[in-house]
Scaffold this motif. Structure first.
Motif, PDB file in Angstrom:
ATOM      1  N   PHE A 258       0.849  -1.194   0.000  1.00  0.00           N
ATOM      2  CA  PHE A 258       0.000   0.000   0.000  1.00  0.00           C
ATOM      3  C   PHE A 258       0.884   1.243   0.000  1.00  0.00           C
ATOM      4  O   PHE A 258       1.820   1.332   0.801  1.00  0.00           O
ATOM      5  CB  PHE A 258      -0.895   0.018   1.243  1.00  0.00           C
ATOM      6  N   ASP A 259       0.555   2.203  -0.838  1.00  0.00           N
ATOM      7  CA  ASP A 259       1.337   3.437  -0.953  1.00  0.00           C
ATOM      8  C   ASP A 259       0.577   4.650  -0.408  1.00  0.00           C
ATOM      9  O   ASP A 259      -0.650   4.661  -0.343  1.00  0.00           O
ATOM     10  CB  ASP A 259       1.641   3.738  -2.433  1.00  0.00           C
ATOM     11  N   ASP A 260       1.335   5.697  -0.091  1.00  0.00           N
ATOM     12  CA  ASP A 260       0.854   7.072   0.147  1.00  0.00           C
ATOM     13  C   ASP A 260       0.342   7.336   1.566  1.00  0.00           C
ATOM     14  O   ASP A 260      -0.108   8.436   1.845  1.00  0.00           O
ATOM     15  CB  ASP A 260      -0.237   7.513  -0.837  1.00  0.00           C
ATOM     16  N   GLY A 261       0.329   6.324   2.442  1.00  0.00           N
ATOM     17  CA  GLY A 261      -0.157   6.572   3.793  1.00  0.00           C
ATOM     18  C   GLY A 261       0.959   7.062   4.701  1.00  0.00           C
ATOM     19  O   GLY A 261       2.040   7.392   4.221  1.00  0.00           O
TER      20      GLY A 261
ATOM     21  N   LEU B  45       9.684   2.776   2.647  1.00  0.00           N
ATOM     22  CA  LEU B  45       9.740   4.187   2.241  1.00  0.00           C
ATOM     23  C   LEU B  45       9.084   4.428   0.889  1.00  0.00           C
ATOM     24  O   LEU B  45       9.366   3.720  -0.076  1.00  0.00           O
ATOM     25  CB  LEU B  45      11.190   4.645   2.092  1.00  0.00           C
ATOM     26  N   HIS B  46       8.255   5.467   0.836  1.00  0.00           N
ATOM     27  CA  HIS B  46       7.767   5.950  -0.461  1.00  0.00           C
ATOM     28  C   HIS B  46       8.484   7.265  -0.800  1.00  0.00           C
ATOM     29  O   HIS B  46       8.658   7.595  -1.955  1.00  0.00           O
ATOM     30  CB  HIS B  46       6.257   6.156  -0.375  1.00  0.00           C
ATOM     31  N   GLY B  47       8.907   7.962   0.251  1.00  0.00           N
ATOM     32  CA  GLY B  47       9.586   9.253   0.097  1.00  0.00           C
ATOM     33  C   GLY B  47       9.197  10.117   1.274  1.00  0.00           C
ATOM     34  O   GLY B  47       8.479   9.653   2.167  1.00  0.00           O
TER      35      GLY B  47
ATOM     36  N   ALA C 160       8.206  13.801   0.747  1.00  0.00           N
ATOM     37  CA  ALA C 160       7.090  14.448   0.053  1.00  0.00           C
ATOM     38  C   ALA C 160       6.776  13.633  -1.195  1.00  0.00           C
ATOM     39  O   ALA C 160       7.640  12.952  -1.739  1.00  0.00           O
ATOM     40  CB  ALA C 160       7.476  15.871  -0.339  1.00  0.00           C
ATOM     41  N   HIS C 161       5.534  13.691  -1.655  1.00  0.00           N
ATOM     42  CA  HIS C 161       5.141  12.922  -2.842  1.00  0.00           C
ATOM     43  C   HIS C 161       5.412  13.751  -4.093  1.00  0.00           C
ATOM     44  O   HIS C 161       4.525  14.372  -4.654  1.00  0.00           O
ATOM     45  CB  HIS C 161       3.665  12.539  -2.756  1.00  0.00           C
ATOM     46  N   ARG C 162       6.696  13.752  -4.505  1.00  0.00           N
ATOM     47  CA  ARG C 162       7.082  14.551  -5.676  1.00  0.00           C
ATOM     48  C   ARG C 162       7.988  13.730  -6.569  1.00  0.00           C
ATOM     49  O   ARG C 162       8.711  12.850  -6.103  1.00  0.00           O
ATOM     50  CB  ARG C 162       7.812  15.820  -5.212  1.00  0.00           C
TER      51      ARG C 162
HETATM   52 ZN   LIG Z   1       2.402   7.361  -4.384  1.00  0.00          ZN
END
Ligand SMILES: [Zn+2]
Length: 237
Positions: free
Chosen positions: A49-52, A100-102, A104-106
């Motif tokens: 799952f991403d973005d949480g 890790l996704h990052g 900030a989402h950029r």
């Molecule tokens: Zn994402």
């Protein structure tokens, strides 16, 4: 031990030459680095799952995962972890893996090399400090890698992984059925499934389709005899 992806320097060089956007293409991904799509042994899938974390979506998804008896990997954003630290710690408390996704989402390629490096370091430090679980895996926003970020990831000991199937659960038009159908268009057996536990970059409330999809996905995976794994259980490092 970085041996399993000891080709990291070569991968960074290749990625820099051919351009990061090529990692969007499944065939190109396979050619560049077989491990990048997150494939593991057949007979199971890695669920991600991403973005949480997200104050509504993540708890709702955690409840469904508990009912199904599944553990999954959550590719979190540092800035979301700082905002919703209690939700992030709950993910770990319930036995899931954080990655890790990052920060900030950029797009990393839209940032300077230093900003890309700093983003990854800040995300790593946030996740390790607030969840107590130093991350081992990294999936960049939009699946787009950059050379400087790859170097930073290697320094932090986090390995890049993308996905082999996605549910397109970021769309307001998505339903539980459409999410499962979209996943099945990708490589499922032995693959890595991408969903979202947030609407940070999705249509508002689109995560409800993800919640609806999980029990349907359980039926399909069960029928195929496929186990659900975290990334750490699925992919050899
Ligand atoms: Zn994402």
């Amino acid at each position: 031990m970085r041996g399993k992806w000891g080709g990291g320097a070569a991968l960074a060089a290749v990625a820099a030459q051919v351009g990061p956007a090529v990692t969007w293409l499944p065939a190109a991904r396979r050619a560049l680095a077989p491990g990048l799509a997150g494939r593991g042994p057949r007979g199971g899938v890695a669920l991600t799952f991403d973005d949480g974390p997200h104050p509504e979506a993540t708890p709702a998804i955690l409840d469904v995962l508990d009912r199904l008896g599944w553990t999954a990997t959550f590719f979190v954003l540092g800035e979301q972890v700082r905002r919703y630290a209690d939700v992030a710690t709950e993910v770990v408390r319930r036995g899931h893996e954080v990655a890790l996704h990052g920060d900030a989402h950029r797009y990393l390629i839209a940032r300077t090399p230093r900003a890309a490096r700093d983003d990854l370091h800040r995300a790593f430090d946030t996740v390790a400090a607030l969840t107590g679980q130093p991350p081992l895996w990294w999936r960049p926003p939009y699946g787009v890698l950059s050379g400087p970020a790859l170097v930073a990831a290697r320094g932090l000991g986090v390995r890049p992984v993308l996905w082999s199937a996605w549910g397109r659960d970021w769309r307001s038009a998505a339903t539980g059925e459409s999410v499962v159908a979209d996943l099945e268009r990708g490589e499922v057996d032995g693959g890595m499934l991408l969903l979202h536990d947030s609407d940070l970059t999705s249509d508002p409330g689109a995560w409800r389709s993800t919640v609806a999809a999980l029990p349907l996905l359980a039926e399909r995976l069960g029928a195929g005899g496929l186990a659900v794994r975290t990334v750490g259980e699925h992919v050899r490092r």
